[in-house]
Motif scaffolding. Sequence first.
Motif, PDB file in Angstrom:
ATOM      1  N   ASP A  31       0.825  -1.213   0.000  1.00  0.00           N
ATOM      2  CA  ASP A  31       0.000   0.000   0.000  1.00  0.00           C
ATOM      3  C   ASP A  31       0.855   1.257   0.000  1.00  0.00           C
ATOM      4  O   ASP A  31       0.541   2.234  -0.686  1.00  0.00           O
ATOM      5  N   LYS A 117     -17.718  -4.777   4.939  1.00  0.00           N
ATOM      6  CA  LYS A 117     -16.926  -5.069   3.747  1.00  0.00           C
ATOM      7  C   LYS A 117     -17.787  -5.616   2.620  1.00  0.00           C
ATOM      8  O   LYS A 117     -17.521  -5.356   1.458  1.00  0.00           O
ATOM      9  N   ASN A 121     -17.656  -2.621  -0.365  1.00  0.00           N
ATOM     10  CA  ASN A 121     -16.486  -2.896  -1.203  1.00  0.00           C
ATOM     11  C   ASN A 121     -16.594  -2.206  -2.555  1.00  0.00           C
ATOM     12  O   ASN A 121     -17.674  -1.826  -2.987  1.00  0.00           O
ATOM     13  N   GLY A 126      -9.806  -1.817  -6.758  1.00  0.00           N
ATOM     14  CA  GLY A 126      -8.542  -1.511  -6.108  1.00  0.00           C
ATOM     15  C   GLY A 126      -8.576  -0.256  -5.265  1.00  0.00           C
ATOM     16  O   GLY A 126      -7.544   0.382  -5.065  1.00  0.00           O
ATOM     17  N   CYS A 128     -10.661   0.038  -2.074  1.00  0.00           N
ATOM     18  CA  CYS A 128     -11.099  -0.070  -0.680  1.00  0.00           C
ATOM     19  C   CYS A 128     -10.211  -0.938   0.199  1.00  0.00           C
ATOM     20  O   CYS A 128     -10.276  -0.832   1.412  1.00  0.00           O
ATOM     21  N   THR A 129      -9.415  -1.814  -0.343  1.00  0.00           N
ATOM     22  CA  THR A 129      -8.546  -2.781   0.345  1.00  0.00           C
ATOM     23  C   THR A 129      -9.319  -3.798   1.175  1.00  0.00           C
ATOM     24  O   THR A 129      -8.747  -4.491   1.995  1.00  0.00           O
ATOM     25  N   ALA A 132      -8.164  -7.527   0.454  1.00  0.00           N
ATOM     26  CA  ALA A 132      -6.718  -7.761   0.520  1.00  0.00           C
ATOM     27  C   ALA A 132      -6.433  -9.146   1.093  1.00  0.00           C
ATOM     28  O   ALA A 132      -7.154  -9.639   1.948  1.00  0.00           O
TER      29      ALA A 132
END
Length: 141
Positions: A31, A117, A121, A126, A128-129, A132
């Motif tokens: 990040d 989440k 989301n 790519g 909001c993470t 991951a």
Amino acid sequence: GSAYASEYKEQLVGLKVASVMGEDVTCISFDDVMDKIIDAPSPVQIAFELKGNDGDEAESEGDESAAPAEPQFAVGETVTITVIQDGAETQIDGRVGENLRQTLLDNNIEVYRGLKKKLGNCGGAGQCTFCAVDFVESVGW
């Protein structure tokens, strides 16, 4: 877009970013590297680490004469992915170069843990993470 979508994908996929605008980024998180790339002035200068013939890492500023190391797996090759969630292991097949998030979702692997989440989301953009993942171990990368 992604390196895989680039016309230079054969040279880019699998390389490790070594520096952004001349600043070493080899010891910071993904990040933080992405933040440095986003915050860099245009045109951004990115150097990559390449494996030399002796196995040592060599830095490249995109020099056409410096060929990247041979990848362990070819783009499109099927590989086994072991997913570890809540102490349980699940093995699924994926293809090198495909979107990992989509591969996980296609195999009914929950990538969004918790209501926030699931509802908040970005759908794989790519931003909001929330989806991951951590690579615990890899073979050939």
